[in-house]
Each structure stands twice: as C-alpha cells, then as structure tokens.
Write a protein that holds these residues in place. Structure first.
Motif, PDB file in Angstrom:
ATOM      1  N   VAL A  36     -57.007 -19.035  15.508  1.00  0.00           N
ATOM      2  CA  VAL A  36     -57.926 -19.726  15.154  1.00  0.00           C
ATOM      3  C   VAL A  36     -59.477 -18.527  14.687  1.00  0.00           C
ATOM      4  CG1 VAL A  36     -59.707 -20.710  16.306  1.00  0.00           C
ATOM      5  CG2 VAL A  36     -58.284 -21.579  16.057  1.00  0.00           C
ATOM      6  N   GLY A  37     -58.869 -17.243  15.805  1.00  0.00           N
ATOM      7  CA  GLY A  37     -60.688 -16.170  15.525  1.00  0.00           C
ATOM      8  C   GLY A  37     -60.229 -15.672  14.333  1.00  0.00           C
ATOM      9  N   VAL A  38     -58.702 -15.772  13.756  1.00  0.00           N
ATOM     10  CA  VAL A  38     -59.138 -14.758  12.464  1.00  0.00           C
ATOM     11  C   VAL A  38     -59.404 -15.752  11.464  1.00  0.00           C
ATOM     12  CG1 VAL A  38     -57.241 -14.316  10.603  1.00  0.00           C
ATOM     13  CG2 VAL A  38     -57.060 -13.496  13.241  1.00  0.00           C
ATOM     14  N   ILE A  39     -59.160 -16.967  11.634  1.00  0.00           N
ATOM     15  CA  ILE A  39     -59.663 -18.166  10.474  1.00  0.00           C
ATOM     16  C   ILE A  39     -61.497 -17.638  10.437  1.00  0.00           C
ATOM     17  CG2 ILE A  39     -59.663 -20.693   9.938  1.00  0.00           C
ATOM     18  CD1 ILE A  39     -56.829 -20.778  11.243  1.00  0.00           C
ATOM     19  N   ARG A  40     -61.877 -18.036  11.820  1.00  0.00           N
ATOM     20  CA  ARG A  40     -63.570 -17.690  11.933  1.00  0.00           C
ATOM     21  C   ARG A  40     -64.059 -16.438  11.219  1.00  0.00           C
ATOM     22  NH1 ARG A  40     -66.236 -20.655  15.597  1.00  0.00           N
ATOM     23  NH2 ARG A  40     -68.006 -19.817  14.215  1.00  0.00           N
ATOM     24  N   SER A  41     -63.069 -15.150  11.469  1.00  0.00           N
ATOM     25  CA  SER A  41     -63.966 -14.258  10.699  1.00  0.00           C
ATOM     26  C   SER A  41     -63.452 -14.471   9.623  1.00  0.00           C
ATOM     27  CB  SER A  41     -62.484 -12.761  11.261  1.00  0.00           C
ATOM     28  OG  SER A  41     -61.364 -13.059  10.840  1.00  0.00           O
ATOM     29  N   HIS A  42     -62.315 -14.870   8.524  1.00  0.00           N
ATOM     30  CA  HIS A  42     -62.815 -15.219   6.792  1.00  0.00           C
ATOM     31  C   HIS A  42     -63.391 -16.233   6.469  1.00  0.00           C
ATOM     32  CE1 HIS A  42     -59.944 -12.042   6.388  1.00  0.00           C
ATOM     33  NE2 HIS A  42     -59.496 -12.133   7.754  1.00  0.00           N
ATOM     34  N   HIS A  43     -63.885 -16.886   7.383  1.00  0.00           N
ATOM     35  CA  HIS A  43     -64.137 -18.676   6.905  1.00  0.00           C
ATOM     36  C   HIS A  43     -65.360 -19.005   8.106  1.00  0.00           C
ATOM     37  CE1 HIS A  43     -61.953 -19.335   3.831  1.00  0.00           C
ATOM     38  NE2 HIS A  43     -60.802 -18.647   4.278  1.00  0.00           N
ATOM     39  N   PRO A  44     -67.087 -18.126   8.539  1.00  0.00           N
ATOM     40  CA  PRO A  44     -67.336 -18.449   9.837  1.00  0.00           C
ATOM     41  C   PRO A  44     -67.654 -20.086   9.767  1.00  0.00           C
ATOM     42  CG  PRO A  44     -68.317 -16.337   9.064  1.00  0.00           C
ATOM     43  CD  PRO A  44     -66.862 -17.077   7.619  1.00  0.00           C
ATOM     44  N   GLU A  45     -67.706 -20.818   8.632  1.00  0.00           N
ATOM     45  CA  GLU A  45     -67.980 -21.859   9.087  1.00  0.00           C
ATOM     46  C   GLU A  45     -66.628 -23.258   9.492  1.00  0.00           C
ATOM     47  OE1 GLU A  45     -65.692 -21.947   5.578  1.00  0.00           O
ATOM     48  OE2 GLU A  45     -67.410 -20.399   6.225  1.00  0.00           O
ATOM     49  N   TRP A  46     -65.790 -22.666   9.165  1.00  0.00           N
ATOM     50  CA  TRP A  46     -64.684 -23.116   9.780  1.00  0.00           C
ATOM     51  C   TRP A  46     -64.622 -22.864  12.051  1.00  0.00           C
ATOM     52  CZ3 TRP A  46     -60.438 -22.414  13.134  1.00  0.00           C
ATOM     53  CH2 TRP A  46     -59.182 -23.389  13.143  1.00  0.00           C
ATOM     54  N   THR A  47     -64.091 -24.469  11.875  1.00  0.00           N
ATOM     55  CA  THR A  47     -64.246 -24.348  13.633  1.00  0.00           C
ATOM     56  C   THR A  47     -62.537 -24.815  14.147  1.00  0.00           C
ATOM     57  OG1 THR A  47     -65.057 -27.305  13.828  1.00  0.00           O
ATOM     58  CG2 THR A  47     -66.207 -25.802  13.539  1.00  0.00           C
ATOM     59  N   GLU A  48     -62.592 -24.564  15.296  1.00  0.00           N
ATOM     60  CA  GLU A  48     -61.443 -25.312  15.403  1.00  0.00           C
ATOM     61  C   GLU A  48     -60.672 -26.749  15.823  1.00  0.00           C
ATOM     62  OE1 GLU A  48     -58.575 -24.337  19.669  1.00  0.00           O
ATOM     63  OE2 GLU A  48     -60.663 -24.055  19.623  1.00  0.00           O
ATOM     64  N   LYS A  49     -62.048 -27.290  15.492  1.00  0.00           N
ATOM     65  CA  LYS A  49     -61.523 -29.393  15.223  1.00  0.00           C
ATOM     66  C   LYS A  49     -61.665 -29.273  13.805  1.00  0.00           C
ATOM     67  CE  LYS A  49     -64.818 -30.057  18.966  1.00  0.00           C
ATOM     68  NZ  LYS A  49     -65.957 -30.785  19.690  1.00  0.00           N
ATOM     69  N   ASP A  50     -62.003 -27.899  13.261  1.00  0.00           N
ATOM     70  CA  ASP A  50     -61.065 -28.709  11.521  1.00  0.00           C
ATOM     71  C   ASP A  50     -59.857 -28.455  11.944  1.00  0.00           C
ATOM     72  OD1 ASP A  50     -64.248 -29.014  11.094  1.00  0.00           O
ATOM     73  OD2 ASP A  50     -64.465 -26.267  10.228  1.00  0.00           O
ATOM     74  N   ALA A  51     -59.288 -28.905  10.668  1.00  0.00           N
ATOM     75  CA  ALA A  51     -57.563 -29.011  10.352  1.00  0.00           C
ATOM     76  C   ALA A  51     -57.279 -27.575   9.766  1.00  0.00           C
ATOM     77  CB  ALA A  51     -57.279 -30.107   9.342  1.00  0.00           C
ATOM     78  N   SER A  52     -56.268 -27.305   9.779  1.00  0.00           N
ATOM     79  CA  SER A  52     -56.089 -26.435   8.156  1.00  0.00           C
ATOM     80  C   SER A  52     -54.227 -26.584   7.968  1.00  0.00           C
ATOM     81  CB  SER A  52     -55.500 -25.090   9.355  1.00  0.00           C
ATOM     82  OG  SER A  52     -54.505 -24.730   9.959  1.00  0.00           O
ATOM     83  N   CYS A  53     -53.869 -26.990   7.098  1.00  0.00           N
ATOM     84  CA  CYS A  53     -52.320 -26.755   6.468  1.00  0.00           C
ATOM     85  C   CYS A  53     -51.737 -25.618   6.958  1.00  0.00           C
ATOM     86  CB  CYS A  53     -52.136 -26.797   4.848  1.00  0.00           C
ATOM     87  SG  CYS A  53     -52.697 -25.169   4.165  1.00  0.00           S
ATOM     88  N   GLN A  54     -50.207 -26.102   7.415  1.00  0.00           N
ATOM     89  CA  GLN A  54     -49.312 -25.006   7.828  1.00  0.00           C
ATOM     90  C   GLN A  54     -49.238 -23.725   7.228  1.00  0.00           C
ATOM     91  OE1 GLN A  54     -46.926 -25.441  10.472  1.00  0.00           O
ATOM     92  NE2 GLN A  54     -46.934 -23.730  10.669  1.00  0.00           N
ATOM     93  N   ARG A  55     -49.319 -23.653   5.886  1.00  0.00           N
ATOM     94  CA  ARG A  55     -49.509 -22.875   4.638  1.00  0.00           C
ATOM     95  C   ARG A  55     -50.505 -21.406   5.736  1.00  0.00           C
ATOM     96  NH1 ARG A  55     -50.086 -22.325  -1.365  1.00  0.00           N
ATOM     97  NH2 ARG A  55     -51.661 -23.515  -0.545  1.00  0.00           N
ATOM     98  N   CYS A  56     -51.889 -22.258   5.436  1.00  0.00           N
ATOM     99  CA  CYS A  56     -52.708 -21.731   5.335  1.00  0.00           C
ATOM    100  C   CYS A  56     -52.667 -20.839   7.338  1.00  0.00           C
ATOM    101  CB  CYS A  56     -54.592 -22.204   5.820  1.00  0.00           C
ATOM    102  SG  CYS A  56     -54.356 -22.021   3.744  1.00  0.00           S
TER     103      CYS A  56
END
Length: 66
Positions: A36-56
């Motif tokens: 979640v921290g790595v995703i947020r560093s690349h996509h600050p608008e993304w929150t932990e409540k948002d989804a992500s696909c397995q590949r991402c």
C-alpha cells in the motif's frame, strides 16, 4: 449472463470484481502495508480502500520503496 468487469484504478484494465482484493487476504499484514505504501508513493490519490488487480499488486509489491 454477461461477465461484469471493473477497471483497476492503477492500470485501467478491466478485471473481474473478485480479483480486486483477494490478493490482500493472502498476504501478511506487513506485506499489505508495504505494498500500500509503495502504491501510494506512485499514486498519491490512491487509498487503501481502492482496489487493485493482481498484476498491479504484484508489480508494486516487487518495487523497492522510494
């Protein structure tokens, strides 16, 4: 019956709804927090409540933190 697809907010690919969070249940709490921290560093608008696909999820899990 038509297959329902949802866009992954990170890659914008269409994925099955059950794919969007299942991987979080398989990982340890520490790994989920790391990813979640790595995703947020690349996509600050993304929150932990948002989804992500397995590949991402796998991609961001493999990256080092900034």
């Amino acid at each position: 019956m038509a297959d329902t697809k949802i866009k992954c907010p990170l890659c914008l690919e269409d994925v099955a709804p059950e794919e969007l969070r299942a991987h979080r249940e398989r990982d340890t709490r520490e790994m989920v927090e790391y990813t979640v921290g790595v995703i947020r560093s690349h996509h600050p608008e993304w929150t932990e409540k948002d989804a992500s696909c397995q590949r991402c999820w796998d991609y961001y899990q493999s990256l080092p933190t900034k």
